[in-house]
Design a protein around this motif. Sequence first.
Motif, mmCIF file in Angstrom:
data_model
loop_
_atom_site.group_PDB
_atom_site.id
_atom_site.type_symbol
_atom_site.label_atom_id
_atom_site.label_comp_id
_atom_site.label_asym_id
_atom_site.label_seq_id
_atom_site.Cartn_x
_atom_site.Cartn_y
_atom_site.Cartn_z
ATOM 1 N N THR A 16 0.847 -1.207 0.000
ATOM 2 C CA THR A 16 0.000 0.000 0.000
ATOM 3 C C THR A 16 0.878 1.252 0.000
ATOM 4 O O THR A 16 0.609 2.224 -0.720
ATOM 5 C CB THR A 16 -0.972 0.015 1.206
ATOM 6 N N GLN A 17 1.973 1.207 0.790
ATOM 7 C CA GLN A 17 2.942 2.316 0.761
ATOM 8 C C GLN A 17 3.513 2.460 -0.647
ATOM 9 O O GLN A 17 3.677 3.568 -1.159
ATOM 10 C CB GLN A 17 4.118 2.048 1.705
ATOM 11 N N ALA A 18 3.820 1.316 -1.262
ATOM 12 C CA ALA A 18 4.458 1.333 -2.588
ATOM 13 C C ALA A 18 3.543 1.979 -3.635
ATOM 14 O O ALA A 18 4.009 2.698 -4.521
ATOM 15 C CB ALA A 18 4.838 -0.086 -3.011
ATOM 16 N N ALA A 19 2.228 1.731 -3.512
ATOM 17 C CA ALA A 19 1.282 2.332 -4.466
ATOM 18 C C ALA A 19 1.307 3.857 -4.345
ATOM 19 O O ALA A 19 1.315 4.578 -5.343
ATOM 20 C CB ALA A 19 -0.126 1.795 -4.209
ATOM 21 N N PHE A 20 1.344 4.341 -3.109
ATOM 22 C CA PHE A 20 1.417 5.795 -2.886
ATOM 23 C C PHE A 20 2.742 6.358 -3.427
ATOM 24 O O PHE A 20 2.775 7.388 -4.100
ATOM 25 C CB PHE A 20 1.260 6.107 -1.393
ATOM 26 N N GLU A 21 3.845 5.650 -3.143
ATOM 27 C CA GLU A 21 5.164 6.123 -3.574
ATOM 28 C C GLU A 21 5.254 6.177 -5.101
ATOM 29 O O GLU A 21 5.778 7.134 -5.685
ATOM 30 C CB GLU A 21 6.255 5.203 -2.994
ATOM 31 N N LYS A 22 4.714 5.151 -5.744
ATOM 32 C CA LYS A 22 4.738 5.089 -7.200
ATOM 33 C C LYS A 22 4.016 6.298 -7.799
ATOM 34 O O LYS A 22 4.500 6.966 -8.711
ATOM 35 C CB LYS A 22 4.037 3.793 -7.632
ATOM 36 N N GLU A 23 2.865 6.602 -7.226
ATOM 37 C CA GLU A 23 2.073 7.713 -7.730
ATOM 38 C C GLU A 23 2.768 9.056 -7.497
ATOM 39 O O GLU A 23 2.785 9.922 -8.378
ATOM 40 C CB GLU A 23 0.701 7.705 -7.057
ATOM 41 N N MET A 24 3.351 9.240 -6.308
ATOM 42 C CA MET A 24 4.049 10.506 -6.029
ATOM 43 C C MET A 24 5.221 10.715 -6.980
ATOM 44 O O MET A 24 5.484 11.828 -7.418
ATOM 45 C CB MET A 24 4.553 10.543 -4.576
ATOM 46 N N ALA A 25 5.935 9.628 -7.282
ATOM 47 C CA ALA A 25 7.067 9.739 -8.215
ATOM 48 C C ALA A 25 6.559 10.200 -9.584
ATOM 49 O O ALA A 25 7.131 11.108 -10.198
ATOM 50 C CB ALA A 25 7.797 8.405 -8.318
ATOM 51 N N PHE A 26 5.472 9.619 -10.059
ATOM 52 C CA PHE A 26 4.876 10.045 -11.327
ATOM 53 C C PHE A 26 4.533 11.534 -11.295
ATOM 54 O O PHE A 26 4.862 12.288 -12.210
ATOM 55 C CB PHE A 26 3.582 9.272 -11.607
ATOM 56 N N GLU A 59 5.539 14.007 -9.434
ATOM 57 C CA GLU A 59 6.649 14.966 -9.340
ATOM 58 C C GLU A 59 7.636 14.811 -10.495
ATOM 59 O O GLU A 59 8.622 15.540 -10.562
ATOM 60 C CB GLU A 59 7.408 14.794 -8.004
ATOM 61 N N GLY A 60 7.393 13.856 -11.381
ATOM 62 C CA GLY A 60 8.325 13.628 -12.484
ATOM 63 C C GLY A 60 9.655 13.103 -11.983
ATOM 64 O O GLY A 60 10.719 13.488 -12.473
ATOM 65 N N ALA A 61 9.604 12.211 -10.981
ATOM 66 C CA ALA A 61 10.829 11.703 -10.342
ATOM 67 C C ALA A 61 11.008 10.221 -10.653
ATOM 68 O O ALA A 61 10.079 9.546 -11.085
ATOM 69 C CB ALA A 61 10.733 11.895 -8.831
ATOM 70 N N GLU A 62 12.212 9.709 -10.363
ATOM 71 C CA GLU A 62 12.448 8.273 -10.542
ATOM 72 C C GLU A 62 11.790 7.453 -9.443
ATOM 73 O O GLU A 62 11.326 6.349 -9.672
ATOM 74 C CB GLU A 62 13.955 7.988 -10.534
ATOM 75 N N GLY A 64 4.321 12.065 5.358
ATOM 76 C CA GLY A 64 5.333 12.801 4.601
ATOM 77 C C GLY A 64 5.820 11.962 3.438
ATOM 78 O O GLY A 64 5.571 10.757 3.389
ATOM 79 N N VAL A 65 6.511 12.613 2.505
ATOM 80 C CA VAL A 65 7.070 11.865 1.380
ATOM 81 C C VAL A 65 8.287 12.606 0.832
ATOM 82 O O VAL A 65 8.361 13.838 0.912
ATOM 83 C CB VAL A 65 5.988 11.615 0.281
ATOM 84 N N VAL A 66 9.251 11.834 0.321
ATOM 85 C CA VAL A 66 10.460 12.374 -0.305
ATOM 86 C C VAL A 66 10.507 11.831 -1.725
ATOM 87 O O VAL A 66 10.250 10.632 -1.933
ATOM 88 C CB VAL A 66 11.731 11.906 0.449
ATOM 89 N N VAL A 67 10.818 12.663 -2.715
ATOM 90 C CA VAL A 67 11.007 12.147 -4.080
ATOM 91 C C VAL A 67 12.364 12.576 -4.615
ATOM 92 O O VAL A 67 12.895 13.616 -4.230
ATOM 93 C CB VAL A 67 9.879 12.572 -5.062
ATOM 94 N N GLY A 68 12.922 11.739 -5.491
ATOM 95 C CA GLY A 68 14.235 12.038 -6.061
ATOM 96 C C GLY A 68 14.705 10.891 -6.933
ATOM 97 O O GLY A 68 13.908 10.070 -7.394
ATOM 98 N N LYS A 69 16.027 10.836 -7.117
ATOM 99 C CA LYS A 69 16.618 9.770 -7.941
ATOM 100 C C LYS A 69 16.518 8.420 -7.223
ATOM 101 O O LYS A 69 16.554 8.347 -5.998
ATOM 102 C CB LYS A 69 18.096 10.085 -8.184
ATOM 103 N N LYS A 70 16.441 7.362 -8.016
ATOM 104 C CA LYS A 70 16.262 6.014 -7.483
ATOM 105 C C LYS A 70 17.363 5.612 -6.484
ATOM 106 O O LYS A 70 17.073 5.088 -5.409
ATOM 107 C CB LYS A 70 16.243 5.025 -8.653
#
Length: 399
Positions: A67-77, A79-82, A223-229
Amino acid sequence: MSKLNLKKASFATLCVHGSGGVDEATGALGIPIYQSSTFAFKSAKDGADIFSGEKEGYVYTRIGNPTQAAFEKEMAFLEGAEAALAFGSGMAAISSVILSFCRAGDNFVSSNTLYGGTHNLFMETLPRYNIEAKEVDTTNLENILNSIDDKTRLIYIETPANPTLTITDLAECSKIAKKYNIPLVVDNTFPTPYYQLPLKLGANVVVHSATKYIGGHGDTVAGVVVGKKDYINELRGSFLRDLGGIISPFNAWLLVRGLKTLAVRMDRHEQNAFQVAKFLQFHPKVETVWYPGLSTHPQHDIAKKQMSGFGGMVSFEIKGGCKCGEKLMNSVKLFTLAVSLGDVDSLIEHPASMTHSTYSPEELREVGITESLVRLSVGIEDPADLIEDLSQALKQINI
Ligand SMILES: *Cc1c(COP(=O)(O)O)cnc(C)c1O
């Protein structure tokens, strides 16, 4: 699995579909809440392979959960992040990011107008570990340049800044960061990726309090952090795993649900905020209105350049100072007197005595958070009702 090519999908479509589509195992339309602490391995070898990183799979919810992964995947999309990494609160995300770049003896340069909790982390908690935050007025880029030395490990920017809504030029900050080979970290809580994409402007890492517009309904802290893989993997493997500031599967699910309406909510927040800002601008009991969309905002041109919209936050100085602000806050009926922001409900608060009471009186003066400053988080109610409420509350004030 979604049949859509999500890499080509537009923002509003990604909001609805970016978390991955229908659940393969059951056909459930929404991502299930995987309320499990641990995950069974298919065999001893399977377990060993997942542990060594040779094979992908879930082990334990502190390290990852579907469930966390689904949220993370969407946030990356969005923000245009990896990649993205969810945390239990905005502060867990921010503190982990700073600790991931700084060791004892290091420093970083930061905006001086910040969320009050971030300011407290920077000025009270991090110095205990000999990490120094150099808070400066980042609307003037010279201040950043003058603060960087050979121990500076990152630049941290909040724009629009909480609560005065000052704007820092992200493209220019990223040039400075590149010149000194240090990362630019941006708190994108106020604009959300709908109105501002810091990575496109040259930032390296984006942090959010997902408690605010991402969740959007005032029912979740996250909270969430986005950036390079590579960076996100390192953050997961060390700082999330060791410090343990994780999000629960239920809260991750609420965020996936919240994101589905992010685009429509932000449109409405902005339309309403604009109308409220224009109403306040010409009100005789209001001194100054701070909204980046107004041409009178000191950094309006930079806001126009780097944001596709101006968001739902409006601050203003009321004539007659703190007493009149207090009267206003006690007189509203539709606005709720509460901290936090980004909810569908409209909220009103007094930064100097509430969200920014972590600032000393001198610091408040320096960053322009006066006793008469009132902050509004404009919700998605009917704008006429919001204006009527502020109008009747302002009428009760005798200057
Ligand atoms: C609320 C907020 C934070 C802190 O987030 P929490 O989810 O409350 O921990 C950080 N930055 C900004 C801009 C915020 O508004």
